[in-house]
Design a protein around this motif. Sequence first.
Motif, short mmCIF file in Angstrom:
data_model
loop_
_atom_site.label_atom_id
_atom_site.label_comp_id
_atom_site.label_asym_id
_atom_site.label_seq_id
_atom_site.Cartn_x
_atom_site.Cartn_y
_atom_site.Cartn_z
N ASN A 440 0.72 -1.20 -0.03
CA ASN A 440 0.05 0.12 0.03
C ASN A 440 0.98 1.34 0.03
O ASN A 440 0.64 1.94 -0.74
N LEU A 441 2.01 1.31 1.03
CA LEU A 441 2.65 2.55 1.08
C LEU A 441 3.48 2.66 -0.41
O LEU A 441 3.51 4.09 -0.67
N VAL A 442 4.07 1.72 -0.83
CA VAL A 442 4.90 1.72 -2.25
C VAL A 442 4.16 2.13 -3.43
O VAL A 442 4.41 3.09 -4.10
N SER A 443 2.69 1.71 -3.47
CA SER A 443 1.93 1.90 -4.55
C SER A 443 1.36 3.29 -4.11
O SER A 443 1.14 3.84 -5.54
N VAL A 475 9.57 4.87 3.68
CA VAL A 475 9.18 4.92 2.00
C VAL A 475 9.19 6.39 1.76
O VAL A 475 8.29 7.04 2.39
N ARG A 476 10.21 6.87 1.06
CA ARG A 476 10.61 8.04 0.80
C ARG A 476 10.32 8.34 -0.78
O ARG A 476 10.99 7.54 -1.73
N ASP A 477 9.40 9.70 -1.22
CA ASP A 477 9.20 9.81 -2.61
C ASP A 477 9.51 11.11 -2.78
O ASP A 477 9.47 12.10 -1.77
N THR A 478 9.57 11.63 -4.09
CA THR A 478 9.75 13.06 -4.46
C THR A 478 8.33 13.68 -5.18
O THR A 478 8.34 14.10 -5.97
N GLY A 479 7.27 12.96 -4.81
CA GLY A 479 5.97 13.35 -4.95
C GLY A 479 5.37 14.78 -4.87
O GLY A 479 6.09 15.63 -4.21
N VAL A 480 4.24 15.06 -4.72
CA VAL A 480 3.37 16.03 -4.99
C VAL A 480 3.19 16.77 -3.10
O VAL A 480 3.07 17.88 -3.24
N GLY A 481 3.38 15.79 -2.28
CA GLY A 481 3.25 16.04 -1.02
C GLY A 481 1.96 15.99 -0.63
O GLY A 481 0.96 16.12 -1.23
N ILE A 482 1.98 16.38 0.73
CA ILE A 482 0.37 16.46 1.51
C ILE A 482 0.61 17.70 2.15
O ILE A 482 1.33 18.28 2.71
N MET A 526 3.01 4.48 12.95
CA MET A 526 3.44 4.89 11.92
C MET A 526 3.49 6.43 11.91
O MET A 526 2.62 7.12 12.69
N GLU A 527 4.65 7.33 11.12
CA GLU A 527 4.62 8.63 11.03
C GLU A 527 4.72 9.05 9.71
O GLU A 527 5.32 8.50 8.94
N VAL A 528 4.04 10.41 9.69
CA VAL A 528 4.22 10.93 8.21
C VAL A 528 4.67 12.29 8.08
O VAL A 528 4.47 13.10 9.05
N ALA A 529 5.90 12.34 7.31
CA ALA A 529 6.52 13.97 7.19
C ALA A 529 6.51 14.22 5.78
O ALA A 529 6.94 13.29 4.91
N THR A 537 7.56 11.31 3.33
CA THR A 537 8.17 10.22 4.03
C THR A 537 7.26 9.46 4.85
O THR A 537 6.64 10.40 5.99
N ILE A 538 7.09 8.27 4.59
CA ILE A 538 6.05 7.49 5.77
C ILE A 538 7.08 6.65 6.46
O ILE A 538 7.88 5.56 5.87
N SER A 539 7.13 6.59 7.71
CA SER A 539 8.09 5.86 8.56
C SER A 539 7.04 4.77 9.37
O SER A 539 6.21 5.15 9.95
N VAL A 540 7.71 3.42 9.12
CA VAL A 540 7.01 2.49 9.97
C VAL A 540 7.84 1.88 10.95
O VAL A 540 9.13 1.33 10.57
N GLN A 541 7.71 2.06 12.31
CA GLN A 541 8.51 1.48 13.29
C GLN A 541 7.91 -0.03 13.93
O GLN A 541 6.75 0.28 14.46
N LEU A 542 8.60 -0.95 13.85
CA LEU A 542 8.07 -2.38 14.28
C LEU A 542 9.06 -2.70 15.45
O LEU A 542 10.06 -2.76 15.21
N PRO A 543 8.46 -3.57 16.34
CA PRO A 543 9.16 -4.07 17.56
C PRO A 543 10.06 -5.31 16.70
O PRO A 543 9.09 -6.15 16.07
#
Length: 547
Positions: A440-443, A475-482, A526-529, A537-543
Amino acid sequence: MVTQSAEKSLVPRTAIVADPDAGRLAATSAALGAAGFAVSQASSRDSLAALLDQRDPSIVVVDQSLAGLPVEAPLLLLIDLEDEAAEADSVRSLGMADYIAKPASPAELIHRADVLISRAAQRSDARQSAERLREQLRNVSAAVRATHDPHLISNYLVRGFGETFGADRVIFTTFDDHRVPRISAQWHRADLMPLTSGLGIHEDSARRVADHLWSDAEVLAVNDHHLDWSAGDKELEAWAQQMSPRASAFVPVGEGKSSLGVIWIAQLDEPREWTRTEISLIQHVAGNVAYGLIQSHLMSAQQQVVKQLRQLDQAKTDFLATVNHELRTPLTSISAYLDMIQDGVGGPVPADVDRMLDIIVRNSERLRRLIEDMLTVSRQDYEGASLHLAPVRLGHTLQIVTVALRPLAELGDVSITLDLDGGDPTITADEVQLEQVFTNLVSNAIKFTPRGGSIVVGCRIETMTDGTPGVNVDVRDTGVGIPEEEIPHLFTRFFRASNATSTAVPGSGLGLAIAHDIVKAHRGHMEVASELGHGTTISVQLPVSGP
């Protein structure tokens, strides 16, 4: 029958007499001794102080020259006749005290002593009675505050007032008011029958009286109805007949500027004097009752809203599950026949028709993904996102995802890079669900990255915010942003960023919500920047150890 003098003789009485004049000291002590007092003598201030430390006398008789020491017992001062006016003023400021001109006659001395002791006993009884009353009503208030059930609150009130005040009947009713539930409760002594019609009053009349009392912060307390119905309670007289009270207290229960109910405490056989302390405590408990009923009514309304919301949520979940089932069956048939047509089962397909079929296939695939997302949501609602845990090589999972989506990225002239410099950590997780998260994140990143852009998927070992071992996937992209103000809503189901909607980028608004729920089920977050126009950039932190 025991006479008053015999009763006095049964009560041990003690006295301290202090006088520097030996003759008066002896005469005063003798008079008190003859009246049955056990007398201790003091001839100086020091000896008086010592006796006060050692004794707890019924009365203290002191010559004015030795006065001034703190005395808890009733105090009788012996004063000079010419100083009577000045001494009278000073004695009045001492509280439980009196004075007598010296030399005092034995009869006058004993009379003054008896009066003082009697007044002190009455005051002590009144204090103890008031304290017992406070304790009983504190218990009533505590019971009222301990529950949010309006019927229990009402029952505690009427029973508590009835038993505390020794009443014959206590009735409580609320008016038709949006702030409180409609309640009518009553209590009565054992040999009485309940009143079938409650107060038996017209509500407008009762409310009018209650509002007037509430605005004046008053209680309508009548000591004896046989004597008179005052002008202020004439409206109550007409509908008081069924209860026929001899004495009663009509207590408004209210909040803000108006009453919301009324309490009636009735004594049927005997008159009763309502004290200021009783009225004050009754008003205090009535205030607790009003607060408790208002709070219980609010909580009941909130619980009803929550119940309705849960029913709506369940209906939504049932609808999604039903729609998914009904959509999947025809879509499966459509996809199968499309494959057969493209494979030439029905004969050769012209090039123009084949291009049309490609468009149909792509759109049926979009519809299939939407149905899968909706099915995932409904399953999570039903099953609480159950996980099948096993050791997972996270780098390997990310490689599967990027390889599968690279053709889609290349179709849009977007590059995908997998950065596994942090190694290939192994964690305990549900691999199928994690694969769905990163798909989902990459697509999404592919969808919102313009031609010529890039996507980097990175993985590194990183301690969780609670200090436990973990991994972080970016997952970092150079897209349109939010837009910044929309970031907090990204994980809400069916929410889509405004720039996605305005540019008609297809999507259901479920992908990120599903990913967030799965990560949360793994005890991750999950965090979104994002910066508008410069990428996300969407970060997923997992134990490492899993949930």
